[in-house]
Design a protein around this motif. Sequence first.
Motif, PDB file in Angstrom:
ATOM      1  N   PHE A 266       5.713  69.205  27.693  1.00 29.98           N
ATOM      2  CA  PHE A 266       5.716  68.453  26.507  1.00 29.98           C
ATOM      3  C   PHE A 266       4.778  69.308  25.278  1.00 29.98           C
ATOM      4  O   PHE A 266       5.243  69.433  24.164  1.00 29.98           O
ATOM      5  N   LEU A 267       3.587  70.059  25.799  1.00 29.51           N
ATOM      6  CA  LEU A 267       2.953  70.696  24.963  1.00 29.51           C
ATOM      7  C   LEU A 267       3.516  71.920  24.439  1.00 29.51           C
ATOM      8  O   LEU A 267       3.469  72.313  23.184  1.00 29.51           O
ATOM      9  N   MET A 268       4.613  72.559  25.162  1.00 35.20           N
ATOM     10  CA  MET A 268       5.220  73.844  24.642  1.00 35.20           C
ATOM     11  C   MET A 268       6.172  73.287  23.429  1.00 35.20           C
ATOM     12  O   MET A 268       6.411  73.988  22.556  1.00 35.20           O
TER      13      MET A 268
ATOM     14  N   ILE B 296       5.679  70.756  21.382  1.00 36.23           N
ATOM     15  CA  ILE B 296       5.217  70.452  20.022  1.00 36.23           C
ATOM     16  C   ILE B 296       4.302  71.462  19.480  1.00 36.23           C
ATOM     17  O   ILE B 296       3.255  71.130  18.473  1.00 36.23           O
ATOM     18  N   GLY B 297       4.756  72.902  19.554  1.00 41.58           N
ATOM     19  CA  GLY B 297       4.011  74.013  19.074  1.00 41.58           C
ATOM     20  C   GLY B 297       2.948  74.707  19.534  1.00 41.58           C
ATOM     21  O   GLY B 297       2.253  75.665  18.671  1.00 41.58           O
ATOM     22  N   CYS B 298       2.698  74.523  20.630  1.00 40.07           N
ATOM     23  CA  CYS B 298       1.386  75.057  21.281  1.00 40.07           C
ATOM     24  C   CYS B 298       1.851  76.444  21.978  1.00 40.07           C
ATOM     25  O   CYS B 298       1.613  76.669  23.088  1.00 40.07           O
ATOM     26  N   ALA B 299       2.197  77.328  20.870  1.00 39.79           N
ATOM     27  CA  ALA B 299       2.729  78.762  21.534  1.00 39.79           C
ATOM     28  C   ALA B 299       1.524  79.724  21.555  1.00 39.79           C
ATOM     29  O   ALA B 299       0.362  79.429  21.004  1.00 39.79           O
ATOM     30  N   ILE B 300       1.779  80.576  22.694  1.00 42.03           N
ATOM     31  CA  ILE B 300       0.574  81.663  22.470  1.00 42.03           C
ATOM     32  C   ILE B 300       1.011  83.035  21.862  1.00 42.03           C
ATOM     33  O   ILE B 300       2.110  83.314  22.173  1.00 42.03           O
ATOM     34  N   SER B 301       0.267  83.737  20.942  1.00 43.51           N
ATOM     35  CA  SER B 301       0.458  84.636  20.432  1.00 43.51           C
ATOM     36  C   SER B 301       0.526  86.001  21.167  1.00 43.51           C
ATOM     37  O   SER B 301       0.198  85.909  22.393  1.00 43.51           O
TER      38      SER B 301
ATOM     39  N   LEU C 188      -0.197  78.381  31.990  1.00 38.76           N
ATOM     40  CA  LEU C 188      -1.483  78.533  31.085  1.00 38.76           C
ATOM     41  C   LEU C 188      -2.243  77.547  30.538  1.00 38.76           C
ATOM     42  O   LEU C 188      -3.289  77.164  30.508  1.00 38.76           O
ATOM     43  N   GLN C 189      -1.084  76.600  29.643  1.00 33.30           N
ATOM     44  CA  GLN C 189      -1.566  75.837  29.138  1.00 33.30           C
ATOM     45  C   GLN C 189      -2.055  74.451  29.898  1.00 33.30           C
ATOM     46  O   GLN C 189      -2.908  73.826  29.705  1.00 33.30           O
TER      47      GLN C 189
END
Length: 241
Positions: A16-18, A20-25, A217-218
């Motif tokens: 779900f975190l993925m 909602i925009g929690c991307a890793i640079s 990772l998240q």
Amino acid sequence: MIILFIKRLSVILAFFLMFIGCAISPELRDSIDPYEEQNRKIHEFNEKVIENFIEPVTGAYVEATPPFIRDRVTNFFENIDDVRSGINNILQNNIIKSINDFGRFIFNTTFGIFGLFDVATPMGFDKNNEDFGQTLGKWGVESGPYIVLPFLGPTNLRDALSRGVDSVISPLAVAEDHPTYSGLLTGLNILNQTTVLLDLDDFVSGDKYIFYRDAFLQRRKYEISDGEINFDDLDDEFEDF
């Protein structure tokens, strides 16, 4: 994703975190995943194992086992995990949480018939999921590089080395003196977990390797921080990993 990797429903939160925009640079990915080429090869191997062996066996297990029975199996192993969680909460100096964990284990083992039924949650004993990798992370031990293990799936160096400690403090360690029982319990636990994990493939989008890596990772960052994440600064927080 892979056998023994993601523990129970907490993985769903990571997915779900993925979304909602929690991307890793990309820059941060390079520093976290220096062995991407080797990791991708192992990832592909694990995917073939799942497709050719795990999915058929799991499908047969689901067909042959009613949901009520699978729920009892899940509760049994969840109850065993409360011991591991309780010990790790002591090591993290979370005494109240450790009392909660051992309380869950006592009530579910007795009144819940060896953990087959969860009677502790309605009594106010919340479920925690703590492992030795989280304990080391909370005491400042860095995760090390992201790695993918054959059969075991995504992890990092710290968590991979921590698996041995968690296995020793688990009540299942008692069964190791009886290889037959130990093998049956381990196999049943893996099989039951994969019934949940394989269903999560419906949530995967884009590059599957990157998706699972970022989710892992998240999720670990979320667990180590006990959910205290500033989503606006999530990338910066990964620098502590």
